[in-house]
Design a protein around this motif. Sequence first.
Motif, PDB file in Angstrom:
ATOM      1  N   ASP A 103       0.846  -1.197   0.000  1.00  0.00           N
ATOM      2  CA  ASP A 103       0.000   0.000   0.000  1.00  0.00           C
ATOM      3  C   ASP A 103       0.886   1.253   0.000  1.00  0.00           C
ATOM      4  O   ASP A 103       0.711   2.171  -0.822  1.00  0.00           O
ATOM      5  N   LEU A 104       1.848   1.265   0.910  1.00  0.00           N
ATOM      6  CA  LEU A 104       2.772   2.393   1.043  1.00  0.00           C
ATOM      7  C   LEU A 104       3.556   2.617  -0.262  1.00  0.00           C
ATOM      8  O   LEU A 104       3.692   3.745  -0.753  1.00  0.00           O
ATOM      9  N   GLY A 256       0.602 -15.203   3.704  1.00  0.00           N
ATOM     10  CA  GLY A 256       1.569 -14.176   4.084  1.00  0.00           C
ATOM     11  C   GLY A 256       1.475 -12.896   3.286  1.00  0.00           C
ATOM     12  O   GLY A 256       2.452 -12.153   3.209  1.00  0.00           O
ATOM     13  N   GLY A 257       0.320 -12.627   2.658  1.00  0.00           N
ATOM     14  CA  GLY A 257       0.106 -11.307   2.063  1.00  0.00           C
ATOM     15  C   GLY A 257      -0.110 -11.281   0.562  1.00  0.00           C
ATOM     16  O   GLY A 257      -0.253 -12.321  -0.095  1.00  0.00           O
ATOM     17  N   LEU A 258      -0.131 -10.078   0.024  1.00  0.00           N
ATOM     18  CA  LEU A 258      -0.397  -9.864  -1.403  1.00  0.00           C
ATOM     19  C   LEU A 258       0.735 -10.401  -2.276  1.00  0.00           C
ATOM     20  O   LEU A 258       0.490 -10.925  -3.370  1.00  0.00           O
ATOM     21  N   THR A 259       1.964 -10.249  -1.810  1.00  0.00           N
ATOM     22  CA  THR A 259       3.120 -10.634  -2.637  1.00  0.00           C
ATOM     23  C   THR A 259       3.090 -12.126  -2.983  1.00  0.00           C
ATOM     24  O   THR A 259       3.109 -12.479  -4.171  1.00  0.00           O
ATOM     25  N   PRO A 260       2.999 -13.040  -1.993  1.00  0.00           N
ATOM     26  CA  PRO A 260       2.890 -14.463  -2.357  1.00  0.00           C
ATOM     27  C   PRO A 260       1.513 -14.804  -2.917  1.00  0.00           C
ATOM     28  O   PRO A 260       1.392 -15.679  -3.787  1.00  0.00           O
ATOM     29  N   GLY A 261       0.459 -14.109  -2.455  1.00  0.00           N
ATOM     30  CA  GLY A 261      -0.900 -14.398  -2.921  1.00  0.00           C
ATOM     31  C   GLY A 261      -1.012 -14.200  -4.423  1.00  0.00           C
ATOM     32  O   GLY A 261      -1.578 -15.032  -5.138  1.00  0.00           O
ATOM     33  N   ALA A 289      -7.418  -4.404   0.066  1.00  0.00           N
ATOM     34  CA  ALA A 289      -6.227  -5.007  -0.542  1.00  0.00           C
ATOM     35  C   ALA A 289      -6.635  -6.095  -1.536  1.00  0.00           C
ATOM     36  O   ALA A 289      -6.132  -6.154  -2.660  1.00  0.00           O
ATOM     37  N   ILE A 290      -7.583  -6.938  -1.123  1.00  0.00           N
ATOM     38  CA  ILE A 290      -8.046  -8.031  -1.992  1.00  0.00           C
ATOM     39  C   ILE A 290      -8.551  -7.479  -3.332  1.00  0.00           C
ATOM     40  O   ILE A 290      -8.326  -8.079  -4.388  1.00  0.00           O
ATOM     41  N   ALA A 291      -9.210  -6.324  -3.285  1.00  0.00           N
ATOM     42  CA  ALA A 291      -9.831  -5.759  -4.496  1.00  0.00           C
ATOM     43  C   ALA A 291      -8.842  -5.586  -5.646  1.00  0.00           C
ATOM     44  O   ALA A 291      -9.221  -5.668  -6.815  1.00  0.00           O
ATOM     45  N   HIS A 292      -7.566  -5.370  -5.324  1.00  0.00           N
ATOM     46  CA  HIS A 292      -6.579  -5.131  -6.379  1.00  0.00           C
ATOM     47  C   HIS A 292      -6.160  -6.409  -7.092  1.00  0.00           C
ATOM     48  O   HIS A 292      -5.536  -6.363  -8.145  1.00  0.00           O
ATOM     49  N   THR A 331      -3.952   0.732  -1.703  1.00  0.00           N
ATOM     50  CA  THR A 331      -5.142  -0.122  -1.626  1.00  0.00           C
ATOM     51  C   THR A 331      -6.394   0.743  -1.534  1.00  0.00           C
ATOM     52  O   THR A 331      -7.499   0.273  -1.797  1.00  0.00           O
ATOM     53  N   GLY A 332      -6.224   2.007  -1.114  1.00  0.00           N
ATOM     54  CA  GLY A 332      -7.361   2.925  -0.973  1.00  0.00           C
ATOM     55  C   GLY A 332      -7.911   2.973   0.437  1.00  0.00           C
ATOM     56  O   GLY A 332      -8.847   3.711   0.724  1.00  0.00           O
ATOM     57  N   ALA A 333      -7.340   2.158   1.346  1.00  0.00           N
ATOM     58  CA  ALA A 333      -7.891   2.089   2.712  1.00  0.00           C
ATOM     59  C   ALA A 333      -7.299   3.167   3.613  1.00  0.00           C
ATOM     60  O   ALA A 333      -6.127   3.507   3.505  1.00  0.00           O
ATOM     61  N   SER A 334      -8.140   3.711   4.490  1.00  0.00           N
ATOM     62  CA  SER A 334      -7.645   4.587   5.546  1.00  0.00           C
ATOM     63  C   SER A 334      -8.516   4.411   6.784  1.00  0.00           C
ATOM     64  O   SER A 334      -9.738   4.230   6.678  1.00  0.00           O
ATOM     65  N   LEU A 335      -7.909   4.416   7.954  1.00  0.00           N
ATOM     66  CA  LEU A 335      -8.657   4.175   9.187  1.00  0.00           C
ATOM     67  C   LEU A 335      -9.598   5.326   9.470  1.00  0.00           C
ATOM     68  O   LEU A 335      -9.272   6.500   9.233  1.00  0.00           O
ATOM     69  N   LEU A 336     -10.778   5.011  10.007  1.00  0.00           N
ATOM     70  CA  LEU A 336     -11.757   6.052  10.356  1.00  0.00           C
ATOM     71  C   LEU A 336     -11.315   6.754  11.631  1.00  0.00           C
ATOM     72  O   LEU A 336     -10.658   6.176  12.479  1.00  0.00           O
TER      73      LEU A 336
END
Length: 336
Positions: A103-104, A256-261, A289-292, A331-336
């Motif tokens: 994301d970063l 273990g995340g998007l990279t291996p997924g 994250a999944i959406a991407h 990813t487009g996410a931000s905490l409320l």
Amino acid sequence: MEIKLHSYNLELKHTFTISRESHDFQPSLVIELVSDGFSGFGEATSNPYYSITVDKMMKIVLENKNFIVSLSNEKPADFWKKLQPLFKENMFALCALDIAFNDLYARKQNKKLYEVWGLNIDKNPMTDYTIGIDSVEKMVEKMKELPWPIYKIKLGTKNDIEIVTELRKHSDAIFRIDANCGWTADEAIDNSFKLKELGVEFLEQPLKANDIEGAKKLYENSALPIIADESCIVESDVEKCFGLFHGVNVKLTKCGGLTPGKRMLEKAKSLGMKTMVGCMTESTVGISAIAHLLPLLDYVDMDGGLLLKKDIANGITINDGVISYADENGTGASLL
Ligand SMILES: [Mg+2]
């Protein structure tokens, strides 16, 4: 780079029951990585089946804090590769770190994550909405509460066929079945024919993960495609599922995340298998994250945020199964 840990106990709209467990709350860890004025967010939920708690995730991240911070200028694939040996016992924590780092990385490039990956979003699949195990009346009620084009129905009870027969009376939607290891091979073969008649699209992990012989028999005799979930955990499992399953359901927390997924999905596609990503009741942080990965998928189960009483983040939105990306990068996410 700075690491911030945010722990939550996400309250669910309904008690969520699958074949082996039941819960009202979903503990979750959100990791925020801060660098150059940007924040990247990643999430992993706890899971009793895999003996992962939020405390265990926080502990391993804090123990390796200095090393993680030293990797701030790496590419995401190298960030993951260097951390993986230290997180073998806790891929969930690595998942939250990997998503936050991806994301970063995308935000620093002023791009959405799918743009960094060069993926085309024109043919993204719609997400299903999950109906947990309950009395048939309650399951019908839950379905009516949220009319949806595709439902994933949790089974593994004594009266599975009766449940689907009753649900079918109330909806024309596509049904997917997840028995969470609750059937034998013979039951699954028998059920596959009955469920095909009832408009079911596929069966997810009907057999126990260690029942290889049963999986082979089912693969060869099922009337419906069989998708691996509990049998497909990490990257090396995709090849093992070839010839035993028609497709794989990749969970970011487990691998273990998007990279291996993402690599698992590409591998499955190259083997001619169906691809799916599922969620583990993450909030909109993990779901965004999944959406991407959608351009790489045949099926997706990313209803985590919809199952929560109160979400903790802004990010992607879902309407009637259709996923819309957030305006924000990464990813487009931000905490409320
Ligand atoms: Mg499943």
